[in-house]
Design an enzyme around this catalytic site. Structure first.
Site, PDB file in Angstrom:
ATOM      1  N   ARG A   1       0.586  -1.122   0.100  1.00  0.00           N
ATOM      2  CA  ARG A   1      -0.169   0.003   0.102  1.00  0.00           C
ATOM      3  C   ARG A   1       0.845   1.315  -0.129  1.00  0.00           C
ATOM      4  O   ARG A   1       0.254   2.304  -0.335  1.00  0.00           O
ATOM      5  CB  ARG A   1      -1.173   0.075   1.176  1.00  0.00           C
ATOM      6  CG  ARG A   1      -1.887  -0.978   0.968  1.00  0.00           C
ATOM      7  CD  ARG A   1      -2.761  -1.052   2.189  1.00  0.00           C
ATOM      8  NE  ARG A   1      -1.881  -1.959   3.298  1.00  0.00           N
ATOM      9  CZ  ARG A   1      -2.279  -2.225   4.477  1.00  0.00           C
ATOM     10  NH1 ARG A   1      -3.587  -1.990   4.830  1.00  0.00           N
ATOM     11  NH2 ARG A   1      -1.299  -2.910   5.164  1.00  0.00           N
TER      12      ARG A   1
ATOM     13  N   ARG B   1      -5.231  -2.554  -6.730  1.00  0.00           N
ATOM     14  CA  ARG B   1      -5.916  -3.137  -5.320  1.00  0.00           C
ATOM     15  C   ARG B   1      -7.418  -2.554  -5.335  1.00  0.00           C
ATOM     16  O   ARG B   1      -8.361  -3.194  -4.979  1.00  0.00           O
ATOM     17  CB  ARG B   1      -5.255  -2.533  -4.071  1.00  0.00           C
ATOM     18  CG  ARG B   1      -5.804  -2.957  -2.664  1.00  0.00           C
ATOM     19  CD  ARG B   1      -5.603  -4.385  -2.441  1.00  0.00           C
ATOM     20  NE  ARG B   1      -6.516  -4.598  -1.133  1.00  0.00           N
ATOM     21  CZ  ARG B   1      -7.482  -4.843  -0.901  1.00  0.00           C
ATOM     22  NH1 ARG B   1      -8.408  -4.748  -1.766  1.00  0.00           N
ATOM     23  NH2 ARG B   1      -7.786  -5.007   0.302  1.00  0.00           N
TER      24      ARG B   1
ATOM     25  N   ASP C   1      -0.001 -14.228  -0.141  1.00  0.00           N
ATOM     26  CA  ASP C   1      -0.125 -13.987   1.353  1.00  0.00           C
ATOM     27  C   ASP C   1       0.012 -15.434   1.965  1.00  0.00           C
ATOM     28  O   ASP C   1      -0.156 -16.320   1.325  1.00  0.00           O
ATOM     29  CB  ASP C   1      -1.360 -13.395   1.879  1.00  0.00           C
ATOM     30  CG  ASP C   1      -1.224 -12.976   3.139  1.00  0.00           C
ATOM     31  OD1 ASP C   1      -0.888 -11.731   3.373  1.00  0.00           O
ATOM     32  OD2 ASP C   1      -1.722 -13.549   4.052  1.00  0.00           O
TER      33      ASP C   1
HETATM   34  O1  CP3 Z   1       6.485  -8.939   0.141  1.00  0.00           O
HETATM   35  C1  CP3 Z   1       5.854  -8.514  -0.487  1.00  0.00           C
HETATM   36  O2  CP3 Z   1       5.592  -7.593  -1.340  1.00  0.00           O
HETATM   37  C2  CP3 Z   1       4.971  -9.778  -1.060  1.00  0.00           C
HETATM   38  C3  CP3 Z   1       3.606  -9.975  -0.476  1.00  0.00           C
HETATM   39  C4  CP3 Z   1       3.292 -10.328   1.082  1.00  0.00           C
HETATM   40  C5  CP3 Z   1       2.066 -10.098   1.672  1.00  0.00           C
HETATM   41  N1  CP3 Z   1       1.927 -10.619   2.754  1.00  0.00           N
HETATM   42  C6  CP3 Z   1       1.107  -9.085   0.971  1.00  0.00           C
HETATM   43  C7  CP3 Z   1       0.174  -8.566   1.654  1.00  0.00           C
HETATM   44  C8  CP3 Z   1       3.965 -10.941   1.900  1.00  0.00           C
HETATM   45  C9  CP3 Z   1       5.359 -11.622   1.697  1.00  0.00           C
HETATM   46  C10 CP3 Z   1       3.160 -11.228   3.192  1.00  0.00           C
HETATM   47  C11 CP3 Z   1       3.402 -12.163   4.137  1.00  0.00           C
HETATM   48  C12 CP3 Z   1       2.895 -11.993   5.250  1.00  0.00           C
HETATM   49  N2  CP3 Z   1       1.248 -11.633   5.476  1.00  0.00           N
HETATM   50  C13 CP3 Z   1       3.298 -12.178   6.756  1.00  0.00           C
HETATM   51  C14 CP3 Z   1       4.569 -12.576   7.165  1.00  0.00           C
HETATM   52  C15 CP3 Z   1       5.282 -11.399   6.863  1.00  0.00           C
HETATM   53  C16 CP3 Z   1       5.115 -10.316   7.936  1.00  0.00           C
HETATM   54  O3  CP3 Z   1       4.723  -8.877   7.643  1.00  0.00           O
HETATM   55  O4  CP3 Z   1       5.297 -10.640   9.324  1.00  0.00           O
HETATM   56  C17 CP3 Z   1       2.044 -12.229   7.385  1.00  0.00           C
HETATM   57  C18 CP3 Z   1       1.985 -12.035   9.276  1.00  0.00           C
HETATM   58  C19 CP3 Z   1       0.823 -11.951   6.629  1.00  0.00           C
HETATM   59  C20 CP3 Z   1      -0.665 -12.026   7.278  1.00  0.00           C
HETATM   60  C21 CP3 Z   1      -1.042 -10.767   7.014  1.00  0.00           C
HETATM   61  N3  CP3 Z   1      -1.381 -10.330   5.649  1.00  0.00           N
HETATM   62  C22 CP3 Z   1      -1.420  -9.607   7.659  1.00  0.00           C
HETATM   63  C23 CP3 Z   1      -1.521  -9.581   9.428  1.00  0.00           C
HETATM   64  C24 CP3 Z   1      -2.160  -8.644   6.887  1.00  0.00           C
HETATM   65  C25 CP3 Z   1      -2.937  -7.222   7.602  1.00  0.00           C
HETATM   66  C26 CP3 Z   1      -2.026  -6.266   7.970  1.00  0.00           C
HETATM   67  C27 CP3 Z   1      -1.599  -5.392   6.661  1.00  0.00           C
HETATM   68  O5  CP3 Z   1      -0.604  -5.046   6.438  1.00  0.00           O
HETATM   69  O6  CP3 Z   1      -2.401  -5.130   5.915  1.00  0.00           O
HETATM   70  C28 CP3 Z   1      -2.080  -9.093   5.569  1.00  0.00           C
HETATM   71  C29 CP3 Z   1      -2.777  -8.399   4.412  1.00  0.00           C
HETATM   72  C30 CP3 Z   1      -1.443  -7.926   3.430  1.00  0.00           C
HETATM   73  N4  CP3 Z   1      -0.769  -9.109   2.988  1.00  0.00           N
HETATM   74  C31 CP3 Z   1      -1.345  -6.869   2.724  1.00  0.00           C
HETATM   75  C32 CP3 Z   1      -0.348  -7.084   1.587  1.00  0.00           C
HETATM   76  C33 CP3 Z   1      -0.065  -6.111   0.575  1.00  0.00           C
HETATM   77  C34 CP3 Z   1      -2.208  -5.639   2.703  1.00  0.00           C
HETATM   78  C35 CP3 Z   1      -3.649  -6.095   2.131  1.00  0.00           C
HETATM   79  C36 CP3 Z   1      -4.381  -4.816   1.265  1.00  0.00           C
HETATM   80  O7  CP3 Z   1      -3.577  -4.531   0.396  1.00  0.00           O
HETATM   81  O8  CP3 Z   1      -5.203  -4.635   1.727  1.00  0.00           O
END
Ligand code: CP3
Length: 327
Positions: free
Chosen positions: A14, A23, A60
């Site tokens: 984001r 998105r 994710d």
């Molecule tokens: O690194 C990258 O660019 C690749 C994409 C990626 C996402 N999630 C996209 C995402 C990766 C590698 C992840 C891993 C992930 N997801 C983890 C492990 C890494 C870390 O940050 O600790 C975890 C715990 C998650 C679970 C998760 N996904 C959460 C807790 C959330 C909500 C929090 C947030 O940042 O919004 C997500 C959503 C998420 N995953 C988004 C993205 C781009 C945001 C969602 C959106 O666009 O609305």
């Protein structure tokens, strides 16, 4: 001295206006993960803008519980919500039967990115490590200290092992397909490894990661495997010595000088600029980036953040970070 390669955890996201634009038209977040054309585009966006040395697949960690049959939703601004599974009965709802059917679009994304990757850049595939994925499966959301997952893991370890074994199997299959589709390295995110006491870390964080890595190497001996057990700092040297682990991601709390001494002799070190400093900017940005580069210059190092980039991060700060690292 040539600069280390650089990419940033959660680099597709984001903080990028071009991500927010895709998105907005994708529907839900999971729809975006399962749309190969859009997901491939979003994966490559940060490379186009900043020239990073690696792309990380846009997906994710929660696609695995989803593919196993658990209800997973992402509410705007709230993070993930899952129908919690807290006991052996609940485990009966999970099944591997539709795994590849559900994850098929993600393999297609990997293929497309692999075909469009800029010269010299690497494509990293990933999955959540079993412990961290299990915390979401059990709690049903993010949580501060994972009381239900920990109570199960510490109180009934053999029962909890059934869930972990299922995740080892599903995650291995998922990652093998990513490699077959073109992923050149794999990262296992164990975001919540740091909440476990040592004996439980060994059994439910380190051993499942090592087992997945061993099974992948049995088919693809040369694929580099990066483990990121966040918060497990004192246990990292032991993990680095595991022959099937090639690189260790260090979080922002780890002293890079210590990592150079204790981890680099055994594994590549990836990290560990604090994402809050990247958000803050100021003259400390360049100073602390160079400090990390210098501390780790005597061995294999991949520059990265110590955790994911934050959505409010100014683009100009990311540009400055890349410039500072590349000297
Ligand atoms: O690194 C990258 O660019 C690749 C994409 C990626 C996402 N999630 C996209 C995402 C990766 C590698 C992840 C891993 C992930 N997801 C983890 C492990 C890494 C870390 O940050 O600790 C975890 C715990 C998650 C679970 C998760 N996904 C959460 C807790 C959330 C909500 C929090 C947030 O940042 O919004 C997500 C959503 C998420 N995953 C988004 C993205 C781009 C945001 C969602 C959106 O666009 O609305």
């Amino acid at each position: 001295m040539s600069p280390p390669p650089i990419w940033l955890m959660r680099q597709a996201g984001r903080y990028l206006p071009e991500y927010r634009a895709v998105r907005e038209v994708a529907g839900g977040f999971l729809n975006l993960c399962y749309d190969p054309e859009k997901a491939a585009d979003v994966t490559l966006q940060p490379l186009r803008r900043f020239g990073f040395d690696a792309a990380i697949l846009f997906s994710d960690i929660l696609v695995i519980p989803h593919a196993l049959g658990q209800d997973v939703t992402f509410e705007a601004g709230e993070g993930p919500r899952l129908e919690p599974i807290r006991d052996a009965d609940g485990l009966g709802k999970l099944s591997m039967d539709n795994l590849h059917q559900s994850l098929g679009p993600i393999y297609e994304t990997v293929k497309r990115v692999s075909a469009d990757l800029p010269d010299g850049a690497a494509l990293i595939g990933f999955a959540g490590a079993p412990w961290t994925v299990a915390t979401y499966i059990v709690e049903g959301s993010g949580s501060r200290d994972y009381p239900n997952a920990k109570a199960w893991a510490l109180g009934n370890p053999d029962g909890f092992q059934v869930l972990v074994d299922m995740l080892v199997n599903a995650t291995t299959e998922y990652l093998l397909r990513q490699v077959a589709a073109g992923a050149e390295a794999l990262q296992l995110f164990d975001t919540w490894a740091g909440v476990l006491p040592k004996y439980a870390f060994d059994r439910f964080s380190a051993e499942p990661i090592r087992e997945i890595a061993r099974r992948i190497k049995a088919e693809y001996p040369d694929i580099p495997i990066i483990a990121f057990p966040r918060g497990a700092n004192l246990y990292l040297p032991e993990m680095a010595k595991a022959p099937e682990i090639d690189a260790i991601g260090i979080d922002y709390a780890v002293d890079p000088v210590w990592a150079a001494r204790e981890i680099q002799p055994h594994a590549t070190v990836q990290g560990n600029f604090d994402p809050i400093l990247l958000l803050a900017g100021g003259d400390q940005l360049e100073r602390r980036a160079v400090e990390i580069v210098e501390a780790l210059s005597g061995g294999p190092h991949v520059f990265n953040l110590g955790h994911g980039i934050l959505p409010q991060t100014p683009l100009e700060h990311v540009e400055r970070l890349v410039k500072a690292v590349r000297g």
